[in-house]
Design a protein around this motif. Structure first.
Motif: not given
Length: 812
Positions: A330-336, A365-366
């Motif tokens: 999983a990637p790091a949590p991010m707000l795109i 968490s995206v």
């Protein structure tokens, strides 16, 4: 020798830890020795600023640190006021610049310093004082041999930032696991890559290794990322072919070589040179050949089948695009954050990464934030900018500062408004992207045809809507239909109008000779008197064959006012100059060499709206089942289960789609919720007149292959008298364009089940299926058989939906 190495690392760790307790007078000790100054009375009192601040090639001010390969990188570092936030180690915010820009100065860091976070910024390789200016090249000969701009190469620019932040960890100044990444555009690409890597580093040989600080080998990890107007697949964003769909799991570049966004590619190339861009000479660095790549695109078609073209696509995807970084974790949590009116990196760059991650890592968490901001033509109004900043603060404060609850990974959107002085409308907040537009307005064109001529279109309109270098979102143009183009119009909007939110979808039959042509699509809002039109959304499509095809426009949030008319315009190219060699800054999409006539029929235009099904006197419908493109392994994205899907072949052949998962019945519009089974007439449930459906059989869960058999679970509907004498079959289409040649994977008959019962059935694989799936040898090498195949499920000979059949062990 091993004991000596351990002793050296231990002593280094003690030394760095001791230095953190003293005043911060310099950073990167022994590798740059960048001096720090403590700020006196004023708004920044007590902050420690390390570096030269503003990058300034005119005065040749620089504060550089050598990276792993000796290339000097210009950096700034700052720390918060110790009297207010303590001595550290501090959480770290990494801030990255846009293309041709440079390191963030100390004024630009105040947002995060005021929260108690340390801040690091670098000028990426090949620009300004990171080997871009003549002075920097004279100061270090490494600049002339390897200090080239590399388009955010994961192995170089991204790794530079990981090494430098690791050094700050070694010096006891920042936390190894409280690290964030932020930036817009080029900086958004950096932030996306760091989030995808999370706790890994990509080495020059493409291997991934754990991210550790360079001296003490402290494990490191990114805590959160704020990619703003980023790309995730750089090849698609610069040379789109129309294969991206926002409702499928994997929307990677697929199919034919696309069409260059001419004004953007040329504008970026020139702006990089103006920023003292150090571009590698053509052919010298195959994985950083910016000039060679642009020359190839400038030449135009034919691209397909070209080894050079394929090599460019593979390079850009492998080393410059976060979507193609190994995604087994999983990637790091991010707000795109992506802009509806951003024609360079539109919202499909965000939805692509979002959809796949939600399937592969459902606990990740995206979040998504959309509106009228970003590159040209965006308006970047304060209402949306402030809302984005506030939401970013919520994410960072939780993951870096431990303040507040876990941010909700939902979707927030604001609409574009015109004139430019009008405030953007929103927020529209939804749990996921699939539910952001609950309704759909649909145009069905019947048997009428529209023709697109090779030189069709109004050049004045194309120039007005060209985004780069200075296009404006609210620009209007003459409203008349353009000669030599295809046009499809909805009826005038009813009282109250409606609001588009998302990506319009086009499904149509197209006939076009030749292999080099394109189709440009524009959705425009035409004034009630027909004299003017405003661009709502656009797309570039590279048709891959004659017949039915599906593609989407970039999307927008847009209010269609009462009396206004939505028109889909189909053109030979999107721009103001039909001559590709002179229209380098005049055309959104480069005109194709040898463009041919295109004929459209059976038009199906689907407009996603925020209104609910049944609104506007029934004009708004429930979204129709999504049309899946003809590509291997295609699956509907998470969240669209209740809408359902149909293959492009079945759509073209008039096959009714099955009822969506979770409903009962055979085909829409007769699908009903499962509660309708056995319901009494006149109940409060939304059930049809025939409230009891008997004999319903559904394949549920995974369908697997192993050895010589297929295993699947089937469920008999609740309330049925029985499910008896059921025939079950699975058919797939391993080869494109082979109608009537479906592979029968497995079949059986005589199945029985009790009401509500779920049974596991085992069916014998056909000989052809075993041959298709099993491993084989080719030229002395072992070749693994296909892992999966999308299959049509047939119950008693009738379509009952689709399932992906997956191989879980060897097929014999």
């Amino acid at each position: 020798m091993r004991k000596l190495a351990v002793l050296v690392v231990t002593l280094a760790a003690l030394t760095f830890a001791q230095s953190a307790e003293a005043a911060i007078t310099e950073v990167f000790d022994g590798n740059g020795d960048i001096a720090c100054t403590t700020q006196g009375p004023g708004p920044n009192v007590g902050q420690r600023w390390c570096g030269t601040g503003q990058y300034d090639q005119n005065n040749n001010t620089r504060s550089t640190v050598q990276s792993f390969d000796g290339v000097p990188i210009d950096v700034n570092v700052a720390f918060p006021d110790e009297s207010q936030f303590g001595a550290g180690p501090y959480p770290l915010m990494m801030m990255f610049h846009g293309y041709g820009g440079g390191k963030i100065n100390f004024t630009g860091m105040q947002r995060w310093l005021d929260k108690g976070y340390a801040v690091f910024s670098q000028t990426n390789r090949g620009f300004h004082e990171s080997c871009g200016t003549p002075t920097s090249k004279l100061a270090d000969l490494d600049c002339t041999t390897k200090g080239f701009a590399r388009l955010d190469d994961t192995r170089y620019e991204v790794r530079d930032s990981q090494i430098f932040s690791g050094t700050l960890v070694d010096e006891g100044l920042v936390s190894p696991t409280k690290i964030a990444a932020s930036g817009g555009s080029y900086g958004g690409g950096m932030s996306m890559a760091l989030a995808a890597l999370k706790n890994r580093v990509m080495m020059p040989d493409d291997s991934l290794v754990p991210w550790k600080s360079p001296v003490t080998l402290t494990p490191m990890s990114l805590a959160v990322a704020l990619p703003n107007i980023p790309w995730t697949d750089l090849a698609y964003s610069l040379v789109p072919n129309g294969s991206n769909l926002d409702y499928i799991e994997d929307s990677s570049y697929f199919g034919r070589f696309g069409v260059m966004k001419q004004s953007f590619v040329n504008g970026l190339y020139v702006s990089g040179l103006a920023a003292f861009g150090n571009y590698a000479p053509p052919g010298l660095e195959p994985d950083a050949d910016l000039t060679g790549w642009k020359n190839y695109l400038d030449a135009g078609e034919p691209y397909d089948g070209s080894p050079e073209g394929q090599a460019i696509l593979e390079e850009i995807q492998t080393h410059h695009s976060s979507y193609f970084i190994d995604h087994s974790q999983a990637p790091a949590p991010m707000l795109i954050s992506s802009g509806f009116t951003d024609d360079l990196f539109p919202v499909n760059e965000a939805t692509r990464y979002y959809n796949r991650t939600r399937v592969e890592h459902p606990d990740s968490s995206v979040g998504l934030f959309f509106g009228d901001f970003g590159h040209q033509r965006a308006q970047n109004k304060a209402v949306v900018t402030n809302a984005r900043i506030a939401l970013e603060n919520t994410w960072v404060d939780h993951y870096l500062g431990g303040v507040g609850p876990v941010p909700v990974a939902d979707v927030t959107a604001y609409t574009q408004t015109c004139p430019s002085g009008a405030a953007d409308v929103g927020p529209y907040v939804s749990a996921d992207w699939a539910s952001s537009a609950p309704g759909e307005i649909r145009y069905l064109g019947g048997d009428g045809t529209e023709t697109v001529q090779p030189i069709g279109g109004d050049r004045a309109v194309g120039s007005a809507f060209n985004p780069a270098p200075s296009g404006q979102a609210c620009t209007s143009a003459a409203g008349a239909k353009e000669a030599g183009t295809g046009n499809y119009e909805l009826d005038p909007a009813p009282a109250g109008g409606f609001t588009i939110l998302g990506l319009p979808t086009v499904v149509a039959k197209i006939e076009q000779a030749g292999d080099n042509s394109q189709i440009a699509a524009r959705l425009v809002d035409v004034s009630p008197d027909g004299t003017s039109k405003t661009l709502v959304s656009r797309a570039i499509w590279r048709p891959y064959n004659d017949g039915f095809q599906v593609f989407q426009l970039n999307g927008n949030g847009w209010k269609v006012d009462e009396g206004h008319v939505l028109r889909l315009e189909l053109l030979p190219f999107d721009g103001g100059d039909a001559n590709a060699s002179t229209g380098v800054l005049s055309n959104y999409g480069r005109p194709s060499n040898g463009q041919q006539v295109a004929t459209f029929s059976r038009m199906d235009l689907r407009i996603p709206v925020v209104e609910q099904p049944g609104d506007l006197g029934g004009l708004v419908k429930a979204p129709a089942p999504k049309v899946l493109p003809d590509r291997p392994g295609v699956e509907l994205a998470k969240g669209y289960e209740s809408i359902g899907s149909i293959t492009l072949d079945d759509y073209a052949n008039g096959v009714e789609p099955p009822c969506p998962e979770g409903t009962i019945g055979t085909t829409p519009p007769d699908c009903q919720p499962p509660e309708c089974l056995g319901a009494q007439a006149g109940s409060q449930l939304d059930c049809g007149p025939d409230t009891t459906i008997r004999g319903t059989v559904k394949v549920t869960g995974k369908v697997t292959l192993k050895g010589k058999v297929l295993k699947a679970k089937v469920k008999c509907g609740t309330g049925n008298d029985s499910c008896s004498k059921i025939g079950l079959a699975f058919k797939g289409a391993p080869k494109k364009g082979k109608k009537g040649k479906d592979l029968v994977i497995a079949k059986g008959k005589g199945l029985t089940a009790k009401p509500g019962q779920t049974k596991t059935v085992t069916l014998k694989l056909t000989g052809k299926a075993r041959k298709f799936f099993k491993d084989r040898r080719h030229r002395g090498k072992k070749v693994r058989g296909p892992n999966s195949l999308r299959a049509k499920v047939l119950v008693n000979g009738k379509s009952a939906g689709f399932k992906t059949v997956k191989r879980v062990a060897k097929v014999k």
